[in-house]
Design a protein around this motif. Sequence first.
Motif, short mmCIF file in Angstrom:
data_model
loop_
_atom_site.label_atom_id
_atom_site.label_comp_id
_atom_site.label_asym_id
_atom_site.label_seq_id
_atom_site.Cartn_x
_atom_site.Cartn_y
_atom_site.Cartn_z
N CYS A 163 0.84 -1.19 0.00
CA CYS A 163 0.00 0.00 0.00
C CYS A 163 0.88 1.25 0.00
CB CYS A 163 -0.92 0.00 1.21
SG CYS A 163 -2.17 -1.32 1.19
N TYR A 164 0.27 2.39 -0.27
CA TYR A 164 0.95 3.67 -0.31
C TYR A 164 0.21 4.62 0.62
CZ TYR A 164 2.82 8.02 -2.46
OH TYR A 164 3.41 9.24 -2.69
N PHE A 165 0.93 5.18 1.60
CA PHE A 165 0.34 6.08 2.59
C PHE A 165 1.02 7.44 2.46
CE2 PHE A 165 0.07 1.76 4.17
CZ PHE A 165 -1.28 1.66 4.50
N LEU A 166 0.23 8.45 2.07
CA LEU A 166 0.75 9.78 1.81
C LEU A 166 0.01 10.82 2.64
CD1 LEU A 166 2.26 11.99 0.14
CD2 LEU A 166 0.45 11.77 -1.59
N ASN A 167 0.78 11.58 3.45
CA ASN A 167 0.24 12.74 4.16
C ASN A 167 -0.93 12.37 5.08
OD1 ASN A 167 0.27 15.50 4.78
ND2 ASN A 167 -1.30 15.96 3.26
N ASN A 168 -0.77 11.28 5.83
CA ASN A 168 -1.78 10.87 6.81
C ASN A 168 -1.26 11.11 8.22
OD1 ASN A 168 -3.65 9.46 4.81
ND2 ASN A 168 -1.76 8.30 4.51
N ASN A 169 -2.17 10.99 9.20
CA ASN A 169 -1.74 11.06 10.59
C ASN A 169 -0.99 9.80 10.97
OD1 ASN A 169 -1.47 12.51 12.91
ND2 ASN A 169 -3.59 12.33 13.56
N GLY A 170 -1.45 8.63 10.49
CA GLY A 170 -0.74 7.38 10.73
C GLY A 170 -1.63 6.31 11.35
N PHE A 171 -1.01 5.16 11.69
CA PHE A 171 -1.71 4.01 12.27
C PHE A 171 -1.51 3.98 13.78
CE2 PHE A 171 -1.57 2.24 7.98
CZ PHE A 171 -2.76 1.52 7.92
N VAL A 172 -2.55 3.55 14.50
CA VAL A 172 -2.42 3.15 15.89
C VAL A 172 -2.82 1.68 15.96
CG1 VAL A 172 -3.23 3.44 18.26
CG2 VAL A 172 -2.86 5.46 16.81
N PHE A 173 -1.86 0.82 16.31
CA PHE A 173 -2.11 -0.61 16.48
C PHE A 173 -2.23 -0.90 17.97
CE2 PHE A 173 0.55 -0.15 12.64
CZ PHE A 173 -0.27 -0.75 11.70
N SER A 174 -3.39 -1.41 18.41
CA SER A 174 -3.62 -1.65 19.83
C SER A 174 -4.16 -3.06 20.06
CB SER A 174 -4.61 -0.64 20.41
OG SER A 174 -4.11 0.68 20.34
N GLU A 175 -3.53 -3.78 21.00
CA GLU A 175 -4.00 -5.07 21.48
C GLU A 175 -4.17 -6.09 20.34
OE1 GLU A 175 -6.52 -4.80 25.22
OE2 GLU A 175 -7.13 -2.97 24.18
N ASN A 176 -3.30 -6.02 19.36
CA ASN A 176 -3.27 -7.01 18.29
C ASN A 176 -2.29 -8.13 18.63
OD1 ASN A 176 -4.92 -5.46 16.12
ND2 ASN A 176 -3.36 -3.99 16.75
N PHE A 177 -2.48 -9.26 17.98
CA PHE A 177 -1.55 -10.38 18.16
C PHE A 177 -0.99 -10.76 16.80
CE2 PHE A 177 -0.34 -14.85 18.56
CZ PHE A 177 0.43 -14.80 19.71
N ASN A 178 0.25 -10.38 16.57
CA ASN A 178 0.98 -10.65 15.33
C ASN A 178 0.46 -9.79 14.17
OD1 ASN A 178 2.27 -12.57 16.85
ND2 ASN A 178 1.39 -14.34 15.80
N GLY A 179 1.38 -9.38 13.33
CA GLY A 179 1.00 -8.60 12.16
C GLY A 179 2.15 -8.46 11.19
N GLY A 180 1.82 -8.15 9.95
CA GLY A 180 2.82 -7.96 8.91
C GLY A 180 2.61 -6.65 8.18
N ILE A 181 3.68 -5.85 8.06
CA ILE A 181 3.65 -4.59 7.31
C ILE A 181 4.74 -4.73 6.25
CG2 ILE A 181 3.89 -2.09 7.46
CD1 ILE A 181 3.08 -2.31 10.42
N LEU A 182 4.34 -5.06 5.02
CA LEU A 182 5.28 -5.53 4.01
C LEU A 182 5.13 -4.76 2.70
CD1 LEU A 182 4.37 -9.32 4.47
CD2 LEU A 182 6.00 -8.01 5.82
N ASN A 183 6.26 -4.33 2.12
CA ASN A 183 6.30 -3.78 0.75
C ASN A 183 5.49 -2.50 0.59
OD1 ASN A 183 7.75 -6.17 -0.15
ND2 ASN A 183 5.78 -7.23 -0.13
N ASN A 184 5.40 -1.68 1.64
CA ASN A 184 4.61 -0.46 1.57
C ASN A 184 5.49 0.77 1.39
OD1 ASN A 184 1.86 -1.64 2.42
ND2 ASN A 184 3.21 -2.32 4.05
N ILE A 185 4.85 1.88 1.02
CA ILE A 185 5.50 3.18 0.95
C ILE A 185 4.81 4.12 1.94
CG2 ILE A 185 6.04 5.17 -0.52
CD1 ILE A 185 5.81 3.24 -2.93
N PHE A 186 5.59 4.73 2.83
CA PHE A 186 5.08 5.71 3.79
C PHE A 186 5.79 7.03 3.51
CE2 PHE A 186 4.53 1.59 5.78
CZ PHE A 186 3.27 1.67 6.38
N PHE A 187 5.04 8.03 3.06
CA PHE A 187 5.63 9.29 2.59
C PHE A 187 4.90 10.47 3.23
CE2 PHE A 187 6.22 12.15 -1.39
CZ PHE A 187 7.37 12.72 -0.86
N LYS A 188 5.63 11.31 3.96
CA LYS A 188 5.10 12.55 4.53
C LYS A 188 3.96 12.33 5.52
CE LYS A 188 6.42 15.66 0.75
NZ LYS A 188 5.95 16.65 -0.25
N ASN A 189 4.04 11.25 6.30
CA ASN A 189 3.05 11.04 7.35
C ASN A 189 3.57 11.61 8.68
OD1 ASN A 189 1.10 9.11 5.82
ND2 ASN A 189 3.14 8.27 5.45
#
Length: 328
Positions: A163-189
Motif C-alpha cells: 500500500c501507499y500512505f501519503l500525508n496521513n496522521n498514521g496508524f495506531v495498532f492496539s491489542e493485536n496479536f501478530n502482524g505484517g507490514i510488508l512492501n509499503n510506501i510511507f511518505f510525509k506522514n
Amino acid sequence: VLKSEINIPENKTLIISDGVKIIIKKGGAIINNGFLIFGNNNNDSLFFYKNDLLNNYKSTYNIIVDSKNKKFIISGEGDLFIKNSFFKNVYIKSYGDFNLNKSLFINSNIELDSSEVFIKNSFFKNLKLTLNNSIINLSKSIFINSKEFFHINNSKNLNINNCYFLNNNGFVFSENFNGGILNNIFFKNKKTCVFNKNKGYFKIYNNLFINNINVINKTDSCNLYLLNNTIDNNSLVINIDTYKNFILSKNNIYSDNKIINNNLTHSYCISNTDTLKGYFNKYADPLYINKSQFNYKLKSNSEALRSGNNNINLGANLNNLYNIKYLK
C-alpha cells in the motif's frame, strides 16, 4: 435518488448494477443484514478519477454514490461487497464481512467489527478507519490526506501489503496479536506506526519510509522485526522505551534522518548520519541513483550492495513495491 431507508433482511441480496448513480437525500440509508453488492463483473469503465498529488494516477469506476449534505449510512450485520464504485461522504458501520476492490472513498468513515476485511486496489482520501476484532488484509491500495489516525484493534491476523500512505496522521495498532507490514510506501506522514498494548510480533519488511515525522512509536512488549527497509529523510525514526521493547533491526538503510535511536542494537545496516551500535554495520552514504526523483536503487559502487546478512543487498527491493510509480 435515495431519501428513505432500505432494509435488507437476512439471506436476501440487493445488487447495485454498473451504470447506477445514487444521489443521497435526507433520510437516505441502507440497513444491511443480508448481502449488499455494488458492481457487476463488467470490466468496461464509465467514469475516471485523477489525483494531482500522485504521479500519473488514474482510476476507473462504474457506480457513483454521492451524499453532498450529510453522511450516507450503510450499517448492519450483513456482508458487503464493493467493486468499481465511487463513494463520497459515506459512513459504513458493519459487523459482516467486507470485501472491497477497485473502488474510491472520499471524505468517508469505515468502521468494521468482527469482520473478515479484504481491501485491495482501492483509493481513499480523508478516510476515518476503525477495524476491531477482525481478520485484516489491505493490499495495493492508496491512502492520502487522512487527518485522523487509522485504528486497528484486537486483530488476530493482520497483513498490510503493498500500500501507499501519503500525508496521513498514521496508524495506531492496539491489542493485536501478530502482524505484517510488508512492501509499503510511507511518505510525509506524521506518527506513521504507533504500537500500543500489542502482543506476539510485528514484521516490518521491505518498506520505503520517506520524509515522515516519526516512523515508529512503540510502548508495548511485542517483538518488532525491522528488516530490509529503506528509511530516508525522517525526523525521528524510532521512539521507544528500550527497557520494555525488543526490536531487531537488520539489513536496513538509514539515510539523512535527523534522529534514528542509537540505544538500539543494529546489525548489517548502513547509516550516513550516525554510527550505529551493533555488529557489521557501516557508516557511509548508500549512494542512491537519484533520490530526488525517488529512484532509491543503489549505484554500482554503493557499500550497501551485498552487505546484508547472507550477502543480500541492504534496504528495500524496489521491484516489489507496486505503488512506487505514483511517488511524486
